[in-house]
Design a protein around this motif. Sequence first.
Motif, mmCIF file in Angstrom:
data_model
loop_
_atom_site.group_PDB
_atom_site.id
_atom_site.type_symbol
_atom_site.label_atom_id
_atom_site.label_comp_id
_atom_site.label_asym_id
_atom_site.label_seq_id
_atom_site.Cartn_x
_atom_site.Cartn_y
_atom_site.Cartn_z
ATOM 1 N N ALA A 16 -23.796 -1.363 9.744
ATOM 2 C CA ALA A 16 -23.255 -1.815 8.462
ATOM 3 C C ALA A 16 -22.618 -0.637 7.741
ATOM 4 C CB ALA A 16 -24.366 -2.421 7.615
ATOM 5 N N GLU A 17 -21.309 -0.741 7.468
ATOM 6 C CA GLU A 17 -20.578 0.384 6.897
ATOM 7 C C GLU A 17 -19.617 -0.086 5.802
ATOM 8 O OE1 GLU A 17 -18.951 3.088 9.707
ATOM 9 O OE2 GLU A 17 -20.542 2.775 11.183
ATOM 10 N N VAL A 18 -19.156 0.881 5.041
ATOM 11 C CA VAL A 18 -18.144 0.652 4.011
ATOM 12 C C VAL A 18 -16.868 1.358 4.451
ATOM 13 C CG1 VAL A 18 -17.498 1.094 1.607
ATOM 14 C CG2 VAL A 18 -19.841 0.380 2.179
ATOM 15 N N GLY A 19 -15.738 0.658 4.377
ATOM 16 C CA GLY A 19 -14.467 1.218 4.826
ATOM 17 C C GLY A 19 -13.544 1.539 3.665
ATOM 18 N N PHE A 20 -12.691 2.547 3.864
ATOM 19 C CA PHE A 20 -11.689 2.962 2.882
ATOM 20 C C PHE A 20 -10.315 2.843 3.543
ATOM 21 C CE2 PHE A 20 -15.657 4.987 1.838
ATOM 22 C CZ PHE A 20 -15.738 4.859 0.453
ATOM 23 N N VAL A 21 -9.384 2.209 2.833
ATOM 24 C CA VAL A 21 -8.057 1.950 3.389
ATOM 25 C C VAL A 21 -7.027 2.789 2.649
ATOM 26 C CG1 VAL A 21 -6.291 0.214 3.817
ATOM 27 C CG2 VAL A 21 -8.706 -0.370 4.092
ATOM 28 N N VAL A 22 -6.281 3.571 3.409
ATOM 29 C CA VAL A 22 -5.269 4.470 2.843
ATOM 30 C C VAL A 22 -3.998 3.696 2.540
ATOM 31 C CG1 VAL A 22 -3.771 6.446 3.349
ATOM 32 C CG2 VAL A 22 -6.205 6.525 3.959
ATOM 33 N N GLY A 23 -3.450 3.948 1.357
ATOM 34 C CA GLY A 23 -2.162 3.382 0.992
ATOM 35 C C GLY A 23 -1.059 4.415 1.102
ATOM 36 N N ALA A 24 -1.001 5.336 0.133
ATOM 37 C CA ALA A 24 0.062 6.335 0.112
ATOM 38 C C ALA A 24 -0.164 7.374 1.201
ATOM 39 C CB ALA A 24 0.115 7.015 -1.255
ATOM 40 N N PRO A 25 0.831 7.659 2.035
ATOM 41 C CA PRO A 25 0.680 8.636 3.112
ATOM 42 C C PRO A 25 0.721 10.057 2.573
ATOM 43 C CG PRO A 25 2.914 7.801 3.091
ATOM 44 C CD PRO A 25 2.173 7.037 2.042
ATOM 45 N N LEU A 55 0.828 -1.204 0.000
ATOM 46 C CA LEU A 55 0.000 0.000 0.000
ATOM 47 C C LEU A 55 0.859 1.249 0.000
ATOM 48 C CD1 LEU A 55 -2.143 -2.135 0.590
ATOM 49 C CD2 LEU A 55 -3.101 -0.613 2.332
ATOM 50 N N ALA A 56 1.955 1.230 0.746
ATOM 51 C CA ALA A 56 2.819 2.399 0.858
ATOM 52 C C ALA A 56 3.540 2.708 -0.445
ATOM 53 C CB ALA A 56 3.843 2.193 1.975
ATOM 54 N N ALA A 57 3.655 1.722 -1.332
ATOM 55 C CA ALA A 57 4.404 1.915 -2.574
ATOM 56 C C ALA A 57 3.718 2.847 -3.552
ATOM 57 C CB ALA A 57 4.670 0.561 -3.232
ATOM 58 N N GLY A 58 2.422 3.067 -3.403
ATOM 59 C CA GLY A 58 1.734 4.060 -4.214
ATOM 60 C C GLY A 58 1.039 3.521 -5.449
ATOM 61 N N PRO A 59 0.264 4.387 -6.101
ATOM 62 C CA PRO A 59 -0.652 3.943 -7.167
ATOM 63 C C PRO A 59 0.030 3.356 -8.389
ATOM 64 C CG PRO A 59 -0.613 6.348 -6.994
ATOM 65 C CD PRO A 59 0.109 5.830 -5.807
ATOM 66 N N ILE A 96 -9.286 16.884 -2.956
ATOM 67 C CA ILE A 96 -10.308 15.855 -3.140
ATOM 68 C C ILE A 96 -10.032 14.988 -4.361
ATOM 69 C CG2 ILE A 96 -11.869 17.406 -4.399
ATOM 70 C CD1 ILE A 96 -14.190 15.937 -2.917
ATOM 71 N N ASP A 97 -9.484 15.563 -5.421
ATOM 72 C CA ASP A 97 -9.242 14.782 -6.630
ATOM 73 C C ASP A 97 -8.008 13.894 -6.530
ATOM 74 O OD1 ASP A 97 -11.519 15.654 -8.035
ATOM 75 O OD2 ASP A 97 -10.522 17.544 -8.517
ATOM 76 N N GLU A 98 -7.282 13.979 -5.394
ATOM 77 C CA GLU A 98 -6.164 13.073 -5.138
ATOM 78 C C GLU A 98 -6.611 11.805 -4.413
ATOM 79 O OE1 GLU A 98 -2.632 13.485 -5.881
ATOM 80 O OE2 GLU A 98 -3.688 14.758 -7.339
ATOM 81 N N PHE A 99 -7.905 11.675 -4.190
ATOM 82 C CA PHE A 99 -8.467 10.500 -3.507
ATOM 83 C C PHE A 99 -7.922 9.185 -4.057
ATOM 84 C CE2 PHE A 99 -12.080 7.405 -3.746
ATOM 85 C CZ PHE A 99 -12.149 7.053 -2.405
ATOM 86 N N PRO A 100 -7.958 8.938 -5.401
ATOM 87 C CA PRO A 100 -7.481 7.635 -5.893
ATOM 88 C C PRO A 100 -5.980 7.461 -5.847
ATOM 89 C CG PRO A 100 -8.118 9.034 -7.736
ATOM 90 C CD PRO A 100 -8.525 9.759 -6.482
ATOM 91 N N ARG A 101 -5.234 8.501 -5.535
ATOM 92 C CA ARG A 101 -3.783 8.366 -5.391
ATOM 93 C C ARG A 101 -3.387 8.038 -3.947
ATOM 94 N NH1 ARG A 101 -0.962 9.097 -9.587
ATOM 95 N NH2 ARG A 101 0.964 9.213 -8.367
ATOM 96 N N HIS A 102 -4.337 8.132 -3.036
ATOM 97 C CA HIS A 102 -4.042 7.843 -1.635
ATOM 98 C C HIS A 102 -4.820 6.644 -1.107
ATOM 99 C CE1 HIS A 102 -1.481 11.311 -0.618
ATOM 100 N NE2 HIS A 102 -2.186 11.945 -1.534
ATOM 101 N N VAL A 103 -6.035 6.430 -1.572
ATOM 102 C CA VAL A 103 -6.853 5.321 -1.084
ATOM 103 C C VAL A 103 -6.636 4.101 -1.977
ATOM 104 C CG1 VAL A 103 -9.208 4.470 -0.784
ATOM 105 C CG2 VAL A 103 -8.564 6.721 0.089
ATOM 106 N N SER A 151 -2.210 14.501 8.754
ATOM 107 C CA SER A 151 -1.533 13.654 7.772
ATOM 108 C C SER A 151 -2.194 12.282 7.686
ATOM 109 C CB SER A 151 -0.059 13.495 8.141
ATOM 110 O OG SER A 151 0.069 12.934 9.437
ATOM 111 N N LEU A 152 -2.012 11.651 6.531
ATOM 112 C CA LEU A 152 -2.438 10.272 6.327
ATOM 113 C C LEU A 152 -1.249 9.348 6.567
ATOM 114 C CD1 LEU A 152 -4.409 10.664 2.966
ATOM 115 C CD2 LEU A 152 -5.371 10.524 5.278
ATOM 116 N N ARG A 153 -1.549 8.169 7.106
ATOM 117 C CA ARG A 153 -0.524 7.142 7.266
ATOM 118 C C ARG A 153 -0.975 5.879 6.546
ATOM 119 N NH1 ARG A 153 1.220 6.239 13.327
ATOM 120 N NH2 ARG A 153 -1.021 6.197 13.716
ATOM 121 N N THR A 154 -0.027 5.149 6.017
ATOM 122 C CA THR A 154 -0.347 3.875 5.382
ATOM 123 C C THR A 154 -1.057 2.974 6.389
ATOM 124 O OG1 THR A 154 1.554 4.008 3.904
ATOM 125 C CG2 THR A 154 0.616 1.826 4.292
ATOM 126 N N GLY A 155 -2.200 2.446 5.984
ATOM 127 C CA GLY A 155 -2.982 1.595 6.869
ATOM 128 C C GLY A 155 -4.100 2.321 7.581
#
Length: 399
Positions: free
Chosen positions: A188-197, A64-68, A206-213, A321-325
């Motif tokens: 009942a929920e939907v979760g999003f997992v961050v990869g790139a910190p 996940l940390a390696a990026g998109p 907001i448009d960087e969403f797919p580069r981080h999640v 800040s975002l962290r991987t995981g």
Amino acid sequence: MSWLDLPAGTLFGLGNLPYGVFSHGERTRRAGVAVGDQVLDLTAAAEGESFGRLLAAGVLNPLLAAGPDTWADVRARVREWLTEPRHADRIRPHLVPRKDIVSHLPVEVADYADFYSSEQHALNASRIFTGADDLVPVNWKHLPIGYHGRAGTVVASGTPVIRPAGQRKPRKATEPSFGAAKRLDFEAEVGFVVGAPSELGKPVPIDEFPRHVFGVCLVNDWSARDLQGWESQPLGPFLGKSFATSMSPWLVPLAALEHARVPQPAQDPEPFAYLRAAEPWSLDLTLEIRINGHLVSSPPFATQYWTGAQQLAHLTVNGASLRTGDLYASGTVTGPAKDQRGSLLELSWGGREPLAVGEETRAFLEDGDEVVISASAPGPGGARIGFGEVRGTVAPAVV
């Protein structure tokens, strides 16, 4: 097409390829990809590949940390292995029947936040607790409301959920009391997992969403309503939520959800600029909730007022800040119909209208009850893709 013999109608076809972590027999934890009714041992299959070292940690965090760009490369390579017959002899020994594995948490969770993004859920809660109609908090349509939970109590699907203890004070009681929660609920929920910190002090646009999640999973935000009601005056939630949050074993990559993207519900008033996206990120997921094997609700995720992209932008707009995981969840998914409610609180209307569960009824969960949440979404070529299940069984309190 694939050289694999995939079951007809599988929710884990080549358009999905979700990632997880599993063990099999005496082997250590491995990274895996679900395909059909099998799991590809990605840790073994990737030996000798440039990205192989990212898959040997027993959790997905290094990948996940390696990026998109790396995510795309790995996904393309896995698809090549599973579609081109020249790879069959090498890859086939690394396939394990999914029924024979033990699934684990796919990531080491860094932080956990939970939102409150279904307008229908907010309206139902208002009506249940106050009797007021069409009333949501004054700030609700201006920002995605959320709370910060405990990463250390995010547990793998199938982990027993021990009934929590704490203080509670029913409305008619004059003094609080201490003991096991009596109004235990699921959400009942939907979760999003961050990869790139991201860097501290720099909001994520907001448009960087797919580069981080990296991907999407299912979450059960277990809730002790009696503890929550007493402690949330005015802060909270706290102990009413922090005892356990269950996470499904499979992370569906954002890349697998292109066919599930739909426009979000109209937002009035128009959000601030940092919450306005150039492309839609509502997702057309259909959830199913079962109690002791009985289907009790089918909430639609596309009705959520705030999207995962908006939640990420708001989560970081103050410079956090975002962290991987990092894991953040949507909040209870509830639709407009009675059989689309995403919590027992709503399904039983605060306990006043017990819900039929087979030949029994439930106002809130009892010891021994099992809650299973599953979901699917549109995929390529008219197929559907699945998210697996998040399940948990209520164990008695220890007090």
